[in-house]
Write an enzyme that holds these catalytic residues in place. Structure first.
Site, short mmCIF file in Angstrom:
data_model
loop_
_atom_site.label_atom_id
_atom_site.label_comp_id
_atom_site.label_asym_id
_atom_site.label_seq_id
_atom_site.Cartn_x
_atom_site.Cartn_y
_atom_site.Cartn_z
N SER A 1 25.83 -23.38 -134.92
CA SER A 1 24.80 -23.21 -133.89
C SER A 1 24.78 -21.79 -133.34
O SER A 1 25.82 -21.20 -133.06
CB SER A 1 25.05 -24.18 -132.74
N HIS B 1 21.30 -23.79 -126.42
CA HIS B 1 22.06 -25.04 -126.30
C HIS B 1 23.57 -24.82 -126.33
O HIS B 1 24.33 -25.71 -125.94
CB HIS B 1 21.62 -26.05 -127.37
N ASP C 1 14.94 -22.79 -127.81
CA ASP C 1 16.40 -22.76 -127.96
C ASP C 1 16.86 -21.35 -128.34
O ASP C 1 17.20 -21.07 -129.48
CB ASP C 1 16.82 -23.78 -129.01
#
EC number: 3.4.21.-
Length: 417
Positions: A367, A226, A271
């Site tokens: 992230s 992502h 992901d």
């Protein structure tokens, strides 16, 4: 009758200045004596490192011994380390011996050879050659223990501190305590120190921190798909290394970005991505790779893990410039998917981790960064990739990570690792 005025004898009273001077001198001498004693008892000692190898006579080499992630590799290494440790603990070197570590298991013929590093601490005044002779004498007495037959090498090699660092940083997952073969293991506070997490990467978009990543070889970084939804041009990205995002130790351009072809931005499934660096990095004490787990490695609920990154400290806050660390615990998918949690949104390729109170969690800017665990030999494995969660640090809402074991084959297909 005349009586002369009595005179005060100078021998009966001391000048206050002289008293103070004598006290100061006495205290100083005592302090100096104590200091010298401490110096000779403690600071007079230094660490000595040695390398040797051992032929395991009754174990055949298999592919399972090719990676420190396997149960077979870990078990055999621990048996060898235990055997060597016991030998020194029962010898006249028991007070000098600190620790031993199997650096590598390799094939020789059909058998196994273990490359081993050993650490001792002895007085600087001791004869280094004599210590080496005593070590060799103990190793020569090794024969068998617990059905393990060992033939020690005929010689051992002295290592400098730098030699030892060079050897141990070639091994995956080594933090500073392993690189120095220290008995201490300290992870405290929230701000990481230089070298604490040497595999941590900052992936920067146009030279601004955007996502975290994990160094898994000298050329590849593991991260989240992502991170590249809106910006997938490698020329816009760089990877930096070190605890600071604004003054990194190293900056390397990105050559290629390989995101999972089936990444789903709605369900957040798959992901995962790998980033190829423009050039290989040289492993040092402060920059080297983490271990990848075996696909079959079991991640136990309630086991301790650590998440690291430069994400914001509160939901909606700004990212930070110095690397942060947080201790969390693995949460089972069943608990994570309860109605009070994520109500079934956590898929098989995902992993939950947090604390019951919600006080420690990954947040925006983390992230793609690593969730790591330590094995029994002090090697660190990346078990998760920071993926998603509801806000940050809320009770019953742990962080959700990409489960690395579920994508072990995919990583191998993309990188050859």
């Amino acid at each position: 009758m005349y009586r002369p005025r009595s005179m005060v004898s100078p021998s009966r009273f001391f000048n206050p200045f002289m008293v103070a001077l004598i006290v100061i001198i006495t205290v100083g001498l005592l302090a100096m004596t104590a200091g010298l004693l401490i110096h000779f008892l403690a600071f007079d000692k230094r660490a000595y490192f040695y390398h040797s190898n051992f032929h395991i006579l009754n174990v055949d080499y298999t592919e399972a011994l090719n990676s420190p992630a396997t149960h077979e590799y870990r078990t055999l290494s621990e048996r060898i380390e235990s055997m060597i440790t016991d030998a020194f603990r029962e010898s006249n070197l028991r007070s000098e011996f600190i620790r031993t570590h199997v650096v590598k298991l390799r094939k020789e013929g059909s058998g196994v050879v273990a490359d081993v590093v050993m650490k001792f601490r002895s007085s600087k005044r001791n004869n280094k050659k004599a210590i080496k002779t005593r070590i060799q004498s103990v190793l020569q007495r090794l024969s068998s223990s617990g059905n393990l037959e060992i033939a020690p090498s005929n010689g051992i090699t002295s290592l400098t501190d730098q030699d030892t660092e060079n050897v141990l940083t070639q091994e995956c997952g080594a933090r500073p305590d392993l690189i120095t073969l220290s008995e201490e293991r300290i992870i405290g506070g929230t701000q990481a120190e230089t070298g604490d997490w040497p595999w941590q990467v900052s992936l920067q978009l146009n030279n601004v921190h955007h996502c975290g990543g994990t160094l898994i070889s000298n050329l590849w970084v593991l991260t989240a798909a992502h991170c590249f939804r809106s910006y997938s041009n490698p020329q816009q990205w760089t990877a930096t290394f070190g605890v600071s995002t604004i003054s990194p130790r190293l900056r390397v351009r990105v050559r290629a970005i390989l995101a999972h072809a089936e990444y789903n931005s709605i369900t957040r499934d798959n992901d995962i991505a790998v980033v190829q660096l423009d050039r290989p990095v040289t492993f040092t004490r402060n920059i080297h790779r983490v271990c990848l787990p075996a696909a079959t490695q079991n991640i136990m609920p309630d086991s301790v893990a650590y998440v690291t990154g430069w994400g914001s400290l509160t939901y909606g806050g700004n990212t930070v410039t110095n690397l942060q660390q947080g201790e969390v615990r693995i949460v089972s998918s069943e608990v994570c998917n309860e109605p009070a949690g994520y109500g079934g949104s956590v898929l098989p390729g995902m992993l939950c981790a947090g604390v019951r109170s919600g006080a420690v969690d990954a947040c925006q800017g983390d992230s793609g960064g690593p969730l790591v665990q330590e094995d029994t030999r002090r090697l660190w494995f990346v078990v998760g990739i920071v993926s998603w969660g509801y806000q940050c640090g809320l009770p019953n809402k742990p962080g959700v990570y990409t489960r690395v074991t579920a994508y072990r084959n995919w990583i191998r297909q993309q990188t050859g690792i």
